[in-house]
Design a protein around this motif. Structure first.
Motif, PDB file in Angstrom:
ATOM      1  N   LEU A   1       2.880   5.798  13.905  1.00 48.16           N
ATOM      2  CA  LEU A   1       3.144   5.226  12.596  1.00 48.16           C
ATOM      3  C   LEU A   1       4.150   4.263  12.909  1.00 48.16           C
ATOM      4  N   GLU A   2       3.238   2.803  12.724  1.00 46.70           N
ATOM      5  CA  GLU A   2       4.088   1.814  12.819  1.00 46.70           C
ATOM      6  C   GLU A   2       4.952   1.379  11.438  1.00 46.70           C
ATOM      7  N   PHE A   3       5.949   0.782  11.469  1.00 53.21           N
ATOM      8  CA  PHE A   3       6.733   0.281  10.203  1.00 53.21           C
ATOM      9  C   PHE A   3       5.671  -0.845   9.594  1.00 53.21           C
ATOM     10  N   PRO A   4       5.557  -0.890   8.495  1.00 57.31           N
ATOM     11  CA  PRO A   4       4.707  -2.055   7.883  1.00 57.31           C
ATOM     12  C   PRO A   4       5.346  -3.322   8.083  1.00 57.31           C
ATOM     13  N   GLU A   5       4.706  -4.557   8.458  1.00 57.09           N
ATOM     14  CA  GLU A   5       5.446  -5.642   8.701  1.00 57.09           C
ATOM     15  C   GLU A   5       5.988  -6.044   7.230  1.00 57.09           C
ATOM     16  N   ILE A   6       7.170  -6.395   7.315  1.00 57.41           N
ATOM     17  CA  ILE A   6       7.658  -6.951   5.971  1.00 57.41           C
ATOM     18  C   ILE A   6       8.124  -8.438   5.986  1.00 57.41           C
TER      19      ILE A   6
ATOM     20  N   ALA B   1      12.244  -6.863  -3.107  1.00 58.13           N
ATOM     21  CA  ALA B   1      12.887  -5.511  -2.962  1.00 58.13           C
ATOM     22  C   ALA B   1      12.626  -4.946  -1.654  1.00 58.13           C
ATOM     23  N   GLU B   2      11.433  -5.368  -1.221  1.00 60.12           N
ATOM     24  CA  GLU B   2      11.358  -4.670   0.243  1.00 60.12           C
ATOM     25  C   GLU B   2      12.118  -5.297   1.399  1.00 60.12           C
ATOM     26  N   THR B   3      12.106  -6.589   1.270  1.00 58.40           N
ATOM     27  CA  THR B   3      12.841  -7.156   2.010  1.00 58.40           C
ATOM     28  C   THR B   3      14.400  -7.050   2.151  1.00 58.40           C
ATOM     29  N   ALA B   4      14.931  -6.745   0.963  1.00 59.48           N
ATOM     30  CA  ALA B   4      16.213  -6.155   0.772  1.00 59.48           C
ATOM     31  C   ALA B   4      16.311  -4.789   1.520  1.00 59.48           C
TER      32      ALA B   4
ATOM     33  N   ALA C   1      11.659   8.365   7.879  1.00 58.48           N
ATOM     34  CA  ALA C   1      10.841   8.895   6.945  1.00 58.48           C
ATOM     35  C   ALA C   1      11.047   8.251   5.611  1.00 58.48           C
ATOM     36  N   ILE C   2      12.305   7.972   5.209  1.00 60.66           N
ATOM     37  CA  ILE C   2      12.392   7.503   3.729  1.00 60.66           C
ATOM     38  C   ILE C   2      12.054   6.028   3.879  1.00 60.66           C
ATOM     39  N   GLN C   3      12.585   5.455   5.045  1.00 62.41           N
ATOM     40  CA  GLN C   3      12.090   3.937   5.006  1.00 62.41           C
ATOM     41  C   GLN C   3      10.559   3.741   5.127  1.00 62.41           C
ATOM     42  N   MET C   4       9.961   4.417   5.709  1.00 67.51           N
ATOM     43  CA  MET C   4       8.512   4.555   5.790  1.00 67.51           C
ATOM     44  C   MET C   4       7.858   4.527   4.443  1.00 67.51           C
ATOM     45  N   ARG C   5       8.242   5.823   3.829  1.00 65.48           N
ATOM     46  CA  ARG C   5       7.840   5.837   2.301  1.00 65.48           C
ATOM     47  C   ARG C   5       8.162   4.526   1.496  1.00 65.48           C
ATOM     48  N   MET C   6       9.348   4.255   1.530  1.00 61.53           N
ATOM     49  CA  MET C   6       9.700   3.300   0.440  1.00 61.53           C
ATOM     50  C   MET C   6       8.913   2.083   0.827  1.00 61.53           C
TER      51      MET C   6
ATOM     52  N   ASP D   1       2.116   7.224   0.662  1.00 61.48           N
ATOM     53  CA  ASP D   1       2.212   8.353   1.390  1.00 61.48           C
ATOM     54  C   ASP D   1       1.656   7.962   2.874  1.00 61.48           C
ATOM     55  N   PRO D   2       2.704   7.652   3.690  1.00 59.50           N
ATOM     56  CA  PRO D   2       2.002   7.212   5.019  1.00 59.50           C
ATOM     57  C   PRO D   2       1.438   8.123   6.115  1.00 59.50           C
ATOM     58  N   TRP D   3       1.892   9.293   5.405  1.00 58.80           N
ATOM     59  CA  TRP D   3       1.261  10.721   6.277  1.00 58.80           C
ATOM     60  C   TRP D   3      -0.005  11.319   5.835  1.00 58.80           C
TER      61      TRP D   3
END
Ligand code: PEP
Ligand code: MG
Length: 598
Positions: free
Chosen positions: A26-31, A105-108, A137-142, A153-155
């Motif tokens: 589960l990698e964080f998406p590139e922002i 919003a995502e960068t901030a 978990a929240i960071q990933m969802r947001m 829902d990344p899961w």
């Protein structure tokens, strides 16, 4: 074992499973750093707020699903995430970054979340470090939501064949969403027995091993994995012979289980007519069902530390009451023995702020904590009294070493009973108060403790540790940690006698009672009530029903004469072997784990 194919972790949810691995990275998406025009700033703030609403809704839905699939206490695990996702201070800081820097919003969000993550990770507080998994978990969802990926829902997993999920870290969100049909096992590098995800895996009946360091590097997608959720062993790429051996173990266990099933609803009565009451030990709510299924005659040890696991605050009186009522209604008219919080030692839930101590097992733990911190103890006493209204509920105090501790606890209990009465709340006026015999001090003082107690229950885990000066959690000393030491057998005899002289109900609730041969020994020493881990109930009953009490008494007499632990074991095996095939008891895991994952 740590050759190329073996990995060792912690078994957190029992059962044997094998299937190809699904490695979950589960990698964080590139922002990308993205700025917006001044006229778009308020739109970004609205987008942030919209994403929070979607994520909170998704978490609420997961909470509801968990409530349905596991239970209310498990569902409460999501409260921390729901609160964190809506944290007003954090969100207004993100909005400020959007407005001041014209960030998207995502960068901030990413920027502020990273700051918070570093702060949590560096903290010395176990509570804050635990929160990292929630933040993750929240960071990933947001970020998923803000990037417009599917439903945020990344899961979400779609599977059409059996797999064992292997991940660096399992979030409770992933665990509860797993397709129960196809996910037959779980492996993670992080996590322990009390991780949120471990509790959920156990409740959902998915065999799981956590703390398996190196799993992500060694296991690749599609590799066959064989895991044992009891011992924590993992075998990568098993040979056909090894898989056959696993199948044989499972099927031997299956045959034995069938034999055991035939005794489940019969009384634990010896062939010469002596009856032993077999109650269940309950640590987690999902064990209630196993207790009922396996014929437990009430709960002889309700561990209450679970109520603090994964929580951001102490459980309220009402929450505790609801749990106690849930347990009581699972066993209508049967005794429930609630043990007050046994914090410290090896039990440090994040909510419990404990000072660092060089010797926690000899430190501020159990009844000492409760008496020193009435703000922890009183709500629990009130919940017990309220649950005991017209119900056979008893209160048990752990790690008692002095008469004063019992007297003080009784005073607090009586005070709370008076208050409840004055408040007009339905509650019992008093409940039987018992003492856990867990230290040599309590054994030697048993006659005096009996004067202030209504019952005794022997905690053989701690009694062994304190008698032999062997840390119960030290793997290196595991072979020295034995309740068969003659010093233990003598103490068990003495406690039983002290109880009998004072006319008290005396039971054993330590792990010893969950071993069929030891249960036979305890019965031979005169114990007529045992509290047993629910999966072990049928095997204990099977042996007690097979060996005449007169023979168990002879074995106990031999054990009392023994000079060495090995002689005690030999006496027990010889006695049992005259009546059953003792090799069945050796069938790996036959006793301690359910055959089929629930
Ligand atoms: C014991 O010490 O035997 C016992 C039952 O309590 P715990 O294992 O929870 O310390
Ligand atoms: Mg104990």
């Amino acid at each position: 074992m740590s050759d190329e194919r073996h990995l060792a972790g912690i078994g957190v949810s029992p059962g044997t499973a094998w299937a190809p691995a699904l490695v979950f990275r589960l990698e964080f998406p590139e922002i990308p750093d993205r700025t917006v025009g001044q006229d778009e700033v308020e739109g970004e703030v609205r987008r942030l707020r919209g994403a929070v609403r979607v994520v909170v809704d998704a978490l609420e839905a997961l909470k509801a699903r968990t409530l349905q699939r596991a239970g209310p206490e498990e569902a409460a695990i999501f409260d921390a995430q729901i609160l964190m996702a809506q944290d007003p201070d954090f969100l207004s800081a993100v909005e400020q970054v959007i407005r001041n820097n014209r960030f998207s919003a995502e960068t901030a969000f990413e920027f502020k979340a990273l700051e918070l993550r570093q702060l949590f990770s560096a903290s010395h507080s176990a509570n804050l470090r635990d929160r990292v998994a929630d933040l993750h978990a929240i960071q990933m969802r947001m970020l998923h939501r803000l990037q417009g990926r599917t439903d945020g829902d990344p899961w979400a997993l779609t599977l059409d064949e059996n797999v064992i999920v292997v991940a660096h870290e399992l979030s409770p969100g992933l665990t509860v969403q797993l397709d129960r049909e196809h996910v037959v096992g779980l492996v993670s590098e992080e996590g322990t027995r009390t991780s949120h995800a471990a509790i959920l895996a156990h409740s959902l009946g998915i065999p799981a091993v956590m703390g398996a360091k190196g799993a992500m590097a060694r296991v690749r997608d599609g590799m066959m994995v064989l895991l044992d959720g009891q011992t924590g062993g993992i075998l990568i790429d098993p040979t056909p012979d090894e898989l056959d051996a696993a199948r044989t173990r499972v099927s031997r266990r299956h045959r034995f289980t069938m034999q055991l099933e035939s005794v489940v609803h019969l009384p634990a009565e010896s062939p010469d007519g002596v009856r032993v009451t077999l109650m269940g030990n309950v640590d987690l709510p999902d064990e209630l069902e196993a207790g009922i299924r396996n014929g437990a005659e009430g709960v002889g040890l309700l561990r209450t530390e679970f109520l603090l696991t994964g929580r951001s605050a102490m459980p309220t009186e009402d929450e505790q009451l609801a749990y106690f009522q849930r347990v009581a209604s699972a066993f209508p008219d049967k005794n429930i023995i609630i043990r007050s919080f046994d914090l410290g030692g090896d039990k440090f839930p994040a909510t419990f702020e404990a000072p660092h101590e060089p010797n926690p097992f000899l430190g501020w733990r159990s009844i000492r904590v409760c008496l020193d911190q009435p703000e922890i103890f009183r709500p629990q006493l009130r919940a017990v009294l309220r649950a005991a209204y017209r119900r056979p509920i008893w209160l048990m105090l752990p790690l008692v070493t002095t008469v004063e501790e019992v007297e003080e606890a009784r005073e607090l209990l009586a005070e709370e009973a008076r208050r409840l009465h004055a408040e007009g709340l339905p509650a019992a006026d008093k409940v039987p108060v018992g003492v856990m015999i867990e230290t040599p001090a309590a054994v030697l003082l048993a006659d005096r403790l009996a004067e202030v107690s209504d019952f005794f229950s022997v905690g053989t885990n701690d009694l062994t540790q304190y008698t032999l000066a062997v840390d119960r959690g030290n793997a290196r000393l595991a072979s020295r940690f034995t309740a068969h030491h003659p010093a233990m057998i003598r103490q068990l005899r003495d406690v039983r006698l002290a109880g009998e002289v004072a006319g008290l109900h005396v039971s054993v609730c330590g792990e010893m009672a969950s071993d069929p041969l030891d249960a036979m020994l305890l019965a031979g020493l005169g114990y007529r009530a045992l509290s047993v881990a629910p999966p072990a109930l049928p095997a204990v009953k099977w042996l007690l029903r097979s060996v005449p009490m007169a023979e168990a008494e002879k074995a106990a007499a031999e054990a009392l004469e023994a000079r060495r632990a090995a002689d005690v074991v030999a006496a027990l095996r010889d006695t049992a072997a005259r009546h059953v095939d003792v090799r069945l008891l050796d069938a790996e895991g036959a006793v301690a784990r359910p055959l089929v994952p629930r």
